[in-house]
Design a protein around this motif. Structure first.
Motif, short mmCIF file in Angstrom:
data_model
loop_
_atom_site.label_atom_id
_atom_site.label_comp_id
_atom_site.label_asym_id
_atom_site.label_seq_id
_atom_site.Cartn_x
_atom_site.Cartn_y
_atom_site.Cartn_z
N LYS A 182 0.81 -1.22 0.00
CA LYS A 182 0.00 0.00 0.00
C LYS A 182 0.84 1.27 0.00
CE LYS A 182 -3.52 -2.66 0.30
NZ LYS A 182 -2.73 -3.92 0.35
N THR A 183 2.15 1.14 0.20
CA THR A 183 2.93 2.35 0.44
C THR A 183 3.19 3.14 -0.85
OG1 THR A 183 4.99 1.05 0.38
CG2 THR A 183 3.99 1.44 2.53
N ILE A 184 3.61 2.46 -1.92
CA ILE A 184 3.81 3.19 -3.18
C ILE A 184 2.48 3.78 -3.68
CG2 ILE A 184 4.39 2.91 -5.63
CD1 ILE A 184 6.82 1.31 -4.80
N PRO A 185 1.38 3.01 -3.67
CA PRO A 185 0.11 3.64 -4.07
C PRO A 185 -0.23 4.88 -3.25
CG PRO A 185 -0.14 1.26 -4.05
CD PRO A 185 1.22 1.56 -3.47
N ALA A 186 -0.08 4.79 -1.93
CA ALA A 186 -0.39 5.95 -1.08
C ALA A 186 0.49 7.14 -1.47
CB ALA A 186 -0.18 5.59 0.39
N GLN A 187 1.77 6.87 -1.71
CA GLN A 187 2.70 7.95 -2.02
C GLN A 187 2.40 8.58 -3.38
OE1 GLN A 187 6.29 5.61 -1.41
NE2 GLN A 187 6.68 6.60 0.56
N VAL A 188 2.04 7.75 -4.35
CA VAL A 188 1.75 8.31 -5.68
C VAL A 188 0.42 9.06 -5.66
CG1 VAL A 188 1.38 7.76 -8.11
CG2 VAL A 188 3.17 6.61 -6.83
N MET A 189 -0.55 8.57 -4.90
CA MET A 189 -1.80 9.33 -4.75
C MET A 189 -1.47 10.71 -4.17
SD MET A 189 -4.05 6.16 -3.28
CE MET A 189 -5.47 7.08 -2.68
N ALA A 190 -0.60 10.74 -3.16
CA ALA A 190 -0.20 12.01 -2.55
C ALA A 190 0.51 12.90 -3.56
CB ALA A 190 0.71 11.73 -1.35
N ALA A 191 1.44 12.30 -4.29
CA ALA A 191 2.22 13.08 -5.26
C ALA A 191 1.33 13.64 -6.36
CB ALA A 191 3.33 12.21 -5.85
N ALA A 192 0.34 12.85 -6.77
CA ALA A 192 -0.55 13.30 -7.85
C ALA A 192 -1.36 14.52 -7.43
CB ALA A 192 -1.48 12.16 -8.27
N SER A 193 -1.54 14.68 -6.11
CA SER A 193 -2.29 15.82 -5.61
C SER A 193 -1.37 16.97 -5.19
CB SER A 193 -3.15 15.39 -4.41
OG SER A 193 -4.07 14.39 -4.79
N SER A 194 -0.08 16.82 -5.41
CA SER A 194 0.90 17.81 -4.93
C SER A 194 1.59 18.48 -6.12
CB SER A 194 1.96 17.10 -4.07
OG SER A 194 3.10 17.89 -3.94
N GLU A 195 2.09 19.67 -5.90
CA GLU A 195 2.80 20.39 -6.96
C GLU A 195 4.31 20.15 -6.88
OE1 GLU A 195 1.70 21.53 -4.24
OE2 GLU A 195 3.11 22.97 -3.39
N VAL A 196 4.79 19.36 -5.91
CA VAL A 196 6.23 19.13 -5.75
C VAL A 196 6.65 17.95 -6.64
CG1 VAL A 196 8.05 18.51 -4.12
CG2 VAL A 196 6.17 19.99 -3.38
N PRO A 197 7.66 18.14 -7.53
CA PRO A 197 8.12 17.02 -8.35
C PRO A 197 8.56 15.84 -7.48
CG PRO A 197 9.05 19.09 -9.14
CD PRO A 197 8.38 19.40 -7.82
N ALA A 198 8.14 14.65 -7.86
CA ALA A 198 8.39 13.47 -7.02
C ALA A 198 8.99 12.35 -7.85
CB ALA A 198 7.07 13.01 -6.39
N ILE A 199 9.88 11.57 -7.20
CA ILE A 199 10.43 10.36 -7.81
C ILE A 199 10.31 9.23 -6.79
CG2 ILE A 199 12.81 10.96 -7.14
CD1 ILE A 199 13.68 9.58 -9.82
N VAL A 200 9.90 8.07 -7.26
CA VAL A 200 9.68 6.93 -6.37
C VAL A 200 10.95 6.08 -6.32
CG1 VAL A 200 8.33 4.81 -6.05
CG2 VAL A 200 7.20 6.91 -6.84
N LEU A 201 11.33 5.68 -5.11
CA LEU A 201 12.45 4.77 -4.91
C LEU A 201 11.92 3.53 -4.20
CD1 LEU A 201 15.44 3.96 -4.87
CD2 LEU A 201 15.72 5.37 -2.80
N PRO A 202 11.63 2.46 -4.96
CA PRO A 202 11.14 1.23 -4.31
C PRO A 202 12.22 0.60 -3.43
CG PRO A 202 10.63 1.23 -6.67
CD PRO A 202 11.63 2.34 -6.43
N THR A 203 11.77 -0.11 -2.40
CA THR A 203 12.74 -0.79 -1.52
C THR A 203 13.33 -2.03 -2.20
OG1 THR A 203 10.94 -2.02 -0.46
CG2 THR A 203 11.69 -0.01 0.63
#
Ligand code: FES
Length: 566
Positions: free
Chosen positions: A123-144
């Motif tokens: 659930k963590t990457i989905p939660a983070q991408v949902m957050a990023a999609a609603s944010s104006e800050v450029p985001a990059i995902v780093l999977p564990t």
């Protein structure tokens, strides 16, 4: 544009004082003015003693910080929630939106010019991408990254398809209690995410395909030096993104989203990804078109031979070339001009591949695992807004099946009665579980993989048609119809099924039907009791009042963007 420490100042009515105060406090950490004048890269720390899938996060943070500093930026690590599948009651899905809300607000509230989102467990990457999609800050995902495999008496083991297979063998008396206890210590042999094409691996792979993480970041082992180098490279990329970065909403164009759907089908990926993608679509003001997803599945072959649909583990997938190699087989089905968060296009991801040497784990188009995709979308009078089945992981003989319904009213009812020797059930019956959806359970547990009743398992029955409004672990398998929408606790006709009714499943024609008349169904629906009241307080009440159905990704209605139908 306001940048670095000047970004998003706390409001005291005097901006210069706000900055003065912020600097005064942060200097207590020993930072110089030079450090504080750099572009700031936030790093979301999801380490938790309750989350072994994130057990390497401290090392990833150190490597990412090194990359940020080598590129001239200032890393700032901040904690967020962490969710592990086995340590979240009632379910991890119940908490996903809470993590998404927390992450969104911390990224928004604190000064950062880009952010690295370290996630992994389902659930963590989905939660983070949902957050990023609603944010104006450029985001990059780093999977564990995925865990390593173990072995038992010469047989390879990895969480968690093998967890279910071994447990099924134990239930069928094929292995004893001593051996199952011995295996328990071998299934998860290192930190990292489940090492099959379950939900975590699926979502990590989709991050590459949708341009939100570096090539190969979805598959490198959690314990490898390559994973650490990817973390360092992610840090460097995040600094560049402070100058040129697109927002996540700009990266997730319709083309990028569609690339995600194509990749999901070709991976033989988790049904849970459908729910998470629907939520991400919702954050962008779009609706995941389930008919389009099904149509994509009819054109896209399954090319990846990993458990639970196949035989391999994530280590082999990575060695075979990972997501870039898979995408190289799908170029005619993908939009290669889709952007990436860290620059360039998806075409750049596959432009520099070495020569292919492996054809078993990632199949060429000429020799697919299956000519059609992994997941089908069903509809009918039992699922007016749809249901899904991972037919690539189901018994081919059961894909067209009519049988007698045996109904369980809740997960608890199922747990109490399933193995009762007096339960009237046969191998060709249809197991029905209800009140296991977003509101009913609550939290839409992964209970859709209803175990084969013990006395049938002992007779050698390995698969039955099972259907529910629940989800299923991405590591599970079988003829299991999931996500029946609307759920039984929210006006869905699943609530009206009675033991003894006939049910017909027809995957080739995408139908799921309760074989009673429309008049009878309407009469039964009208006679159903009113739903129970919302919980009296707290997050449970917020969840109950605002959670949406599976076709909207179980996001909260107030977190979704206004629909643009684009
Ligand atoms: Fe975390 Fe499987 S339990 S990825």
């Amino acid at each position: 544009m306001t940048r670095g420490l000047r970004r998003r100042l706390t409001s005291y009515g005097d901006q210069d004082f706000s900055l003065f105060l912020r600097k005064a406090f942060i200097k207590a950490m020993g930072y110089s003015d030079d450090a504080l004048d750099r572009p700031i890269v936030g790093i979301a720390n999801t380490y938790s003693d309750y989350n072994p899938c994130h057990g390497n996060v401290p090392q990833l943070i150190e490597a990412a910080k090194r990359g940020v500093m080598l590129a001239g930026g200032m890393p700032m690590v901040f904690p967020t929630m962490s969710i592990h599948e086995s340590f979240a009651s009632p379910t991890s899905m119940f908490l996903r939106n809470l993590m998404a809300m927390e992450t969104e607000e911390l990224v928004r509230a604190q000064p950062m010019d880009s952010v690295i989102l370290i996630g992994g467990c389902d659930k963590t990457i989905p939660a983070q991408v949902m957050a990023a999609a609603s944010s104006e800050v450029p985001a990059i995902v780093l999977p564990t990254g995925p865990m390593d495999t173990g072995s038992h008496r010469g047989e390879r083991l990895g969480a968690c398809t093998d967890c279910r297979r071994i447990w099924a063998q134990y239930r069928a008396d094929q292995i004893d209690a001593d051996e199952v206890a011995e295996i328990n210590g071998k299934l998860a042999s290192s930190v990292g995410t489940c090492t099959v094409m379950g939900t975590a691996s699926t979502m990590a792979a989709l991050m590459e395909a949708m341009g939100l993480s570096l090539p190969m970041a979805g598959s490198a082992s959690a314990t490898s030096s390559e994973r650490m180098r990817l973390a360092e490279e992610t840090g460097r990329a995040a600094v560049a993104m402070t100058e040129t970065g697109l927002t996540t909403a700009e990266v997730l164009t319709p083309a990028a989203l569609r690339n995600g759907l194509v990749t999901l089908q070709a991976l033989g990926g988790s049904t849970n990804a459908v729910v998470h993608l629907a939520a991400i679509y919702g954050r962008l003001g779009k609706k995941l078109d389930m008919a389009e997803f099904d149509a994509i599945g009819q054109k896209v072959p399954v090319l990846v031979d990993l458990k639970p649909t196949g035989t391999g583990y994530m280590g082999e997938f990575h060695a075979a070339g990972g997501v870039p190699r898979l995408l190289s087989e799908l170029t005619d089905l993908l939009d290669l001009a889709a952007p990436r968060a860290f620059g360039g296009t998806l075409g750049d991801t596959i432009g520099t591949l070495p020569a292919r040497y492996e054809t078993q784990i990632i199949r060429p188009r000429t020799a697919p695992i299956s000519p059609a995709g992994a997941i089908a979308v069903l509809s009918g009078n039992l699922a007016p807004r749809g249901a899904v089945i991972k037919h690539a992981a189901a018994d081919p003989k059961l894909q067209v099946h009519e049988g007698r319904a045996v109904v369980f009213d809740s997960v608890r009812d199922m747990t109490e009665r399933l193995d009762d020797p007096s339960l009237d059930i046969a191998a060709d019956d249809v197991l029905v579980l209800r009140n296991a959806g977003p509101k009913g359970a609550p939290g839409m547990p992964e209970a859709g993989y209803i175990p084969i009743p013990r006395h049938l398992a002992r007779q050698g029955v390995k698969d039955m048609v099972r259907l529910s409004d629940a989800r299923m672990s991405g590591t599970a398998f079988g003829t299991v119809v999931l996500h029946i929408t609307p759920e039984s606790a929210d006006g869905g006709p699943l609530a009206a099924v009675r033991t003894g009714d006939r049910i017909r499943l027809d995957v080739p024609n995408r139908r799921l039907e309760l074989l009673i008349s429309a008049t009878e169904l309407a009469a039964r629906m009208a006679a159903l009791p009113a739903p129970p009241p919302s919980p009296p307080r707290g997050y449970a009440q917020l969840y109950d009042r605002h959670v949406t159905q599976a076709d909207d990704g179980l996001d909260f209605d107030f977190l979704m963007a206004a629909k643009d139908h684009g």
